[in-house]
Scaffold this motif. Structure first.
Motif, short mmCIF file in Angstrom:
data_model
loop_
_atom_site.label_atom_id
_atom_site.label_comp_id
_atom_site.label_asym_id
_atom_site.label_seq_id
_atom_site.Cartn_x
_atom_site.Cartn_y
_atom_site.Cartn_z
N VAL A 178 -4.56 7.50 -2.01
CA VAL A 178 -5.65 8.40 -1.62
C VAL A 178 -6.06 8.13 -0.18
N LEU A 179 -6.21 6.86 0.18
CA LEU A 179 -6.63 6.50 1.54
C LEU A 179 -5.58 6.91 2.57
N SER A 180 -4.31 6.71 2.24
CA SER A 180 -3.24 7.11 3.16
C SER A 180 -3.25 8.62 3.38
N ARG A 181 -3.51 9.36 2.31
CA ARG A 181 -3.57 10.83 2.43
C ARG A 181 -4.76 11.24 3.30
N ARG A 182 -5.88 10.57 3.14
CA ARG A 182 -7.05 10.87 3.95
C ARG A 182 -6.78 10.62 5.43
N ILE A 183 -6.12 9.51 5.71
CA ILE A 183 -5.84 9.17 7.10
C ILE A 183 -4.93 10.22 7.73
N ARG A 184 -3.94 10.70 6.97
CA ARG A 184 -3.08 11.77 7.49
C ARG A 184 -3.87 13.03 7.77
N LEU A 185 -4.81 13.36 6.88
CA LEU A 185 -5.65 14.55 7.08
C LEU A 185 -6.55 14.40 8.29
N PHE A 186 -7.13 13.20 8.48
CA PHE A 186 -7.98 12.96 9.64
C PHE A 186 -7.15 13.06 10.92
N LEU A 235 0.09 7.93 14.68
CA LEU A 235 -0.47 7.51 13.39
C LEU A 235 0.14 8.32 12.26
N SER A 236 0.29 9.62 12.46
CA SER A 236 0.91 10.47 11.44
C SER A 236 2.34 10.02 11.17
N TRP A 237 3.06 9.68 12.25
CA TRP A 237 4.43 9.20 12.10
C TRP A 237 4.46 7.91 11.29
N GLN A 238 3.53 7.01 11.56
CA GLN A 238 3.48 5.75 10.82
C GLN A 238 3.26 5.99 9.33
N PHE A 239 2.28 6.82 9.00
CA PHE A 239 1.93 7.01 7.59
C PHE A 239 2.83 8.03 6.88
N SER A 240 3.82 8.55 7.58
CA SER A 240 4.81 9.39 6.92
C SER A 240 5.90 8.53 6.28
N ALA A 241 5.92 7.24 6.62
CA ALA A 241 6.91 6.32 6.06
C ALA A 241 6.47 5.82 4.69
N LYS A 242 7.43 5.40 3.88
CA LYS A 242 7.11 4.85 2.57
C LYS A 242 6.37 3.52 2.71
N ASP A 243 6.67 2.78 3.78
CA ASP A 243 6.02 1.51 4.04
C ASP A 243 5.40 1.56 5.44
N PRO A 244 4.19 2.12 5.56
CA PRO A 244 3.56 2.30 6.88
C PRO A 244 3.39 1.00 7.67
N GLU A 245 3.22 -0.13 6.96
CA GLU A 245 2.99 -1.39 7.66
C GLU A 245 4.14 -1.77 8.59
N ARG A 246 5.35 -1.35 8.23
CA ARG A 246 6.51 -1.69 9.06
C ARG A 246 6.45 -1.04 10.44
N ARG A 247 5.72 0.08 10.52
CA ARG A 247 5.62 0.79 11.80
C ARG A 247 4.32 0.50 12.53
N GLU A 248 3.49 -0.38 11.97
CA GLU A 248 2.16 -0.60 12.54
C GLU A 248 2.21 -1.18 13.95
N GLY A 283 -9.60 3.55 7.21
CA GLY A 283 -8.69 2.57 7.77
C GLY A 283 -9.06 1.14 7.42
N ARG A 284 -10.36 0.85 7.44
CA ARG A 284 -10.82 -0.50 7.09
C ARG A 284 -10.55 -0.81 5.62
N GLU A 285 -10.83 0.15 4.77
CA GLU A 285 -10.63 -0.08 3.34
C GLU A 285 -9.16 -0.25 3.02
N LEU A 286 -8.31 0.50 3.72
CA LEU A 286 -6.87 0.39 3.49
C LEU A 286 -6.30 -0.86 4.14
N GLY A 287 -6.99 -1.37 5.17
CA GLY A 287 -6.49 -2.55 5.88
C GLY A 287 -5.49 -2.18 6.96
N SER A 288 -5.68 -1.00 7.59
CA SER A 288 -4.74 -0.52 8.61
C SER A 288 -5.33 -0.68 10.00
#
Length: 243
Positions: free
Chosen positions: A15-23, A67-80, A140-145
């Motif tokens: 849910v948080l990842s989806r919100r970040i993409r929308l923002f 940011l959108s590119w990062q969270f389009s990945a299955k593992d966003p942390e790898r692109r952080e 972002g804070r709640e997700l830890g991103s």
């Protein structure tokens, strides 16, 4: 119990990842419009501050796209890490251009003229950007991103810039202080450099749980309850063997 908690944490992260993409999408849409309007108004009024503000909007679009590119990945942390670098460099590019243009203006290359469209643009951004930044930073804070928080700071920077721009444009329009425009642009550049350094160092406050010690990283001290909530969720969801 463990399975249920794991599922709950996983669903919340989704849910948080989806919100970040929308923002990020909302940021891109608004800033494309803002960039076109500000660059046009800045060119008409020969305003370094307005041009700098328009370029900041372009930079914000770049940051949000990263940011959108990062969270389009299955593992966003790898692109952080790479995303943080892109955001940091975008700040530095903005600062360099705005500084050169402001100094050029102060040396007599041209005096900024009154700009009613510029004042309207600055006022609108001053009303819209804080809300968007707050919502994204919270997610972002709640997700830890770190990248989501850094991008929210990019958006928050737009709020500061809007206030500085508005002051400079009003002073120029009401008192004829043409140099206030260039002064506002230099303030914009200084803020951009500071935020760029923080992004490069990865010092965006967020709630990244420490799996080894069961607490949030020290950068979360000012983040409040969000950090605690994520740490508890991480404890329940990832370390069943220790309970």
């Amino acid at each position: 119990m463990t399975v249920v908690m794991n599922a709950a944490v996983s669903d919340r992260r989704t849910v948080l990842s989806r919100r970040i993409r929308l923002f990020a999408a909302a940021t891109i849409t608004y800033n494309v419009i803002e960039a076109v309007a500000a660059l046009w108004a800045g060119g008409v009024a020969d305003s370094s501050a307005l041009i700098g503000f328009g370029l900041d909007s372009v930079i914000e679009v770049t940051s949000a796209l990263a940011l959108s590119w990062q969270f389009s990945a299955k593992d966003p942390e790898r692109r952080e890490h790479l995303t943080l670098r892109i955001i940091a460099v975008s700040f530095f590019v903005l600062a360099a251009f705005v500084t050169v243009d402001a100094v050029r203006s102060l040396l007599g290359a041209g005096e900024a003229q009154h700009s009613t469209p510029g004042i309207v643009i600055a006022a609108l951004s001053l009303a819209i950007m804080p809300v968007l930044s707050w919502a994204q930073r919270r997610a972002g804070r709640e997700l830890g991103s770190r990248t989501a928080v850094a991008d929210s700071k990019q958006t928050l920077l737009c709020t500061y810039l809007s206030a500085v721009l508005l002051i400079g444009l009003v002073l120029n329009s009401t008192l004829g202080w043409w140099w206030a425009d260039a002064g506002a642009a230099l303030v914009i550049a200084g803020i951009a450099v500071r935020e760029g350094i923080n992004a490069w160092k990865g010092e965006a406050c967020c709630a990244i749980p420490d799996a080894d010690h069961g607490h949030a990283n020290s950068c979360c001290a000012e983040c409040g309850s969000d950090a605690v909530a994520v740490t508890v969720a991480a404890e329940l969801g990832t370390k069943p063997a220790e309970r």
